[in-house]
Design an enzyme around this catalytic site. Structure first.
Site, PDB file in Angstrom:
ATOM      1  N   GLY A  14       0.721  -1.227   0.027  1.00 11.30           N
ATOM      2  CA  GLY A  14      -0.018  -0.044   0.054  1.00 11.30           C
ATOM      3  C   GLY A  14       0.861   1.263   0.006  1.00 11.30           C
ATOM      4  N   ARG A  17       0.270   5.944  -1.632  1.00 14.60           N
ATOM      5  CA  ARG A  17      -0.109   7.153  -1.263  1.00 14.60           C
ATOM      6  C   ARG A  17      -0.190   7.297   0.220  1.00 14.60           C
ATOM      7  NH1 ARG A  17      -5.726   6.697  -0.186  1.00 14.60           N
ATOM      8  NH2 ARG A  17      -6.859   4.624  -0.600  1.00 14.60           N
ATOM      9  N   ASP A  65      -2.719  -7.684  -5.233  1.00 12.21           N
ATOM     10  CA  ASP A  65      -3.734  -7.655  -4.200  1.00 12.21           C
ATOM     11  C   ASP A  65      -3.375  -8.519  -3.071  1.00 12.21           C
ATOM     12  OD1 ASP A  65      -5.890  -7.973  -2.416  1.00 12.21           O
ATOM     13  OD2 ASP A  65      -7.510  -8.383  -4.009  1.00 12.21           O
ATOM     14  N   VAL A  66      -2.892  -7.708  -2.084  1.00 10.86           N
ATOM     15  CA  VAL A  66      -1.951  -8.761  -0.738  1.00 10.86           C
ATOM     16  C   VAL A  66      -3.032  -9.435   0.120  1.00 10.86           C
ATOM     17  CG1 VAL A  66      -0.005  -7.182  -0.905  1.00 10.86           C
ATOM     18  CG2 VAL A  66      -2.027  -6.287   0.590  1.00 10.86           C
ATOM     19  N   ASN A  93       1.997  -2.011   5.266  1.00 16.39           N
ATOM     20  CA  ASN A  93       0.942  -0.932   5.538  1.00 16.39           C
ATOM     21  C   ASN A  93      -0.192  -0.937   4.889  1.00 16.39           C
ATOM     22  OD1 ASN A  93       0.596   2.380   5.712  1.00 16.39           O
ATOM     23  ND2 ASN A  93       0.788   1.853   3.375  1.00 16.39           N
ATOM     24  N   SER A 144      -2.918   0.995  14.361  1.00 12.78           N
ATOM     25  CA  SER A 144      -3.740   2.053  14.669  1.00 12.78           C
ATOM     26  C   SER A 144      -3.979   2.526  15.828  1.00 12.78           C
ATOM     27  CB  SER A 144      -5.117   1.804  13.799  1.00 12.78           C
ATOM     28  OG  SER A 144      -6.039   2.903  13.861  1.00 12.78           O
ATOM     29  N   TYR A 158     -12.611  -2.797  11.799  1.00 18.88           N
ATOM     30  CA  TYR A 158     -11.501  -2.224  11.802  1.00 18.88           C
ATOM     31  C   TYR A 158     -10.597  -2.228  13.058  1.00 18.88           C
ATOM     32  CZ  TYR A 158      -7.879   1.359  10.657  1.00 18.88           C
ATOM     33  OH  TYR A 158      -6.635   2.148  10.663  1.00 18.88           O
ATOM     34  N   ALA A 161      -9.244  -5.791  13.652  1.00 19.88           N
ATOM     35  CA  ALA A 161      -8.363  -6.062  12.882  1.00 19.88           C
ATOM     36  C   ALA A 161      -7.038  -5.562  13.317  1.00 19.88           C
ATOM     37  CB  ALA A 161      -8.604  -5.607  11.356  1.00 19.88           C
ATOM     38  N   LYS A 162      -6.632  -4.241  13.521  1.00 18.40           N
ATOM     39  CA  LYS A 162      -5.862  -3.535  13.973  1.00 18.40           C
ATOM     40  C   LYS A 162      -5.325  -3.924  15.418  1.00 18.40           C
ATOM     41  CE  LYS A 162      -4.926  -0.837  10.648  1.00 18.40           C
ATOM     42  NZ  LYS A 162      -3.537  -1.344   9.582  1.00 18.40           N
TER      43      LYS A 162
END
Length: 252
Positions: A14, A17, A65-66, A93, A144, A158, A161-162
């Site tokens: 990723g 950007r 696509d990881v 990332n 995060s 989210y 997952a983090k």
């Protein structure tokens, strides 16, 4: 402190950007050869590569696509095998919120998609990287603040997952110590990125920024500088750690 990563090869998932771009630029400025992985942001990835090469660095972009094992395998074939097959720095990332959904709004496919891009990707890419990583290598996972405080509204998946990324970092640090590979995590708070442009109202951003000890949002470069440090020999005695980059919004 001057960090010299000359002769080292880095892969950033990723990396086209926002925080990923800043990490790639930072690694390239320090002298590393940088493989910029991207999924859909081709123009941004190629612009990042061009910026590194223009500055005298060495970079290339590789699409993959990881969340898919076959594409992760291709990522290493195209990005690492063609550069001597060795890797010194891996930055996991890739990730994202995808959408703000409360528990009663989610279906199983949404939950799985969030877990895949934020957590499964770390597993797949790290597993594929290990045969290539040299002793003294460094893995930096991007977590995060949500892993600590549960995140904002509609981000349960989210944040979960983090949280997994944070726990995985600690387990990986123990397991890979015998290979002399360090594993750490950097956990950003409110950072000025397209993530928050898309998912966080301006009023909420202003309110949260005002609660930080430094009184502002973070910038991608604030995160990137920590990642470059953790990837370097200057952080040789740091392992299994999560560095919180949140302006003093949350203490651990």
């Amino acid at each position: 402190m001057h960090i010299d990563l000359s002769g080292r090869v880095a892969l950033v998932t990723g990396g086209g950007r926002d925080i990923g771009r800043a990490i790639c630029l930072g690694l390239g400025e320090a002298g590393a050869t940088v493989i910029v992985n991207y999924h859909a942001s081709r123009d941004a990835a190629e612009d990042t590569v061009a910026a590194i090469n223009k500055g005298g660095g060495n970079a290339a972009a590789v699409q993959a696509d990881v969340t898919r094992p076959q594409e992760v395998e291709r990522l290493f074939q195209e990005g690492i095998s063609t550069r001597g097959g060795k890797l010194d720095i891996l930055v996991n990332n890739a990730g994202g919120l995808l959408a703000r959904k409360r528990l009663d709004e989610m279906d199983e496919s949404f939950w799985d998609a969030v877990m895949d891009v934020n957590l499964k990707s770390v597993f797949l890419v790290t597993r594929a990287a290990l045969p290539h990583m040299r002793k003294g290598g460094s893995i930096v996972n991007v977590g995060s603040l949500a892993a600590r405080d549960g995140g904002g509204g509609g981000s349960v998946a989210y944040a979960t997952a983090k949280g997994g990324v944070l726990t995985m970092t600690r387990g990986m640090a123990k397991e890979l110590a015998e290979r002399r590979i360090r594993v750490n995590c950097v956990s950003p708070g409110l950072i000025n990125t397209t993530f928050h442009d898309t998912f966080t109202p301006d009023a909420v951003r202003k309110m949260v920024a005002g609660k930080t000890a430094v009184g502002r949002e973070g910038e991608s470069e604030d995160v990137a500088r920590v990642v470059v440090f953790l990837a370097s020999d200057a952080a040789a005695y740091i392992n299994g750690e999560s560095v919180e980059v949140n302006g003093g919004l949350y203490f651990i």
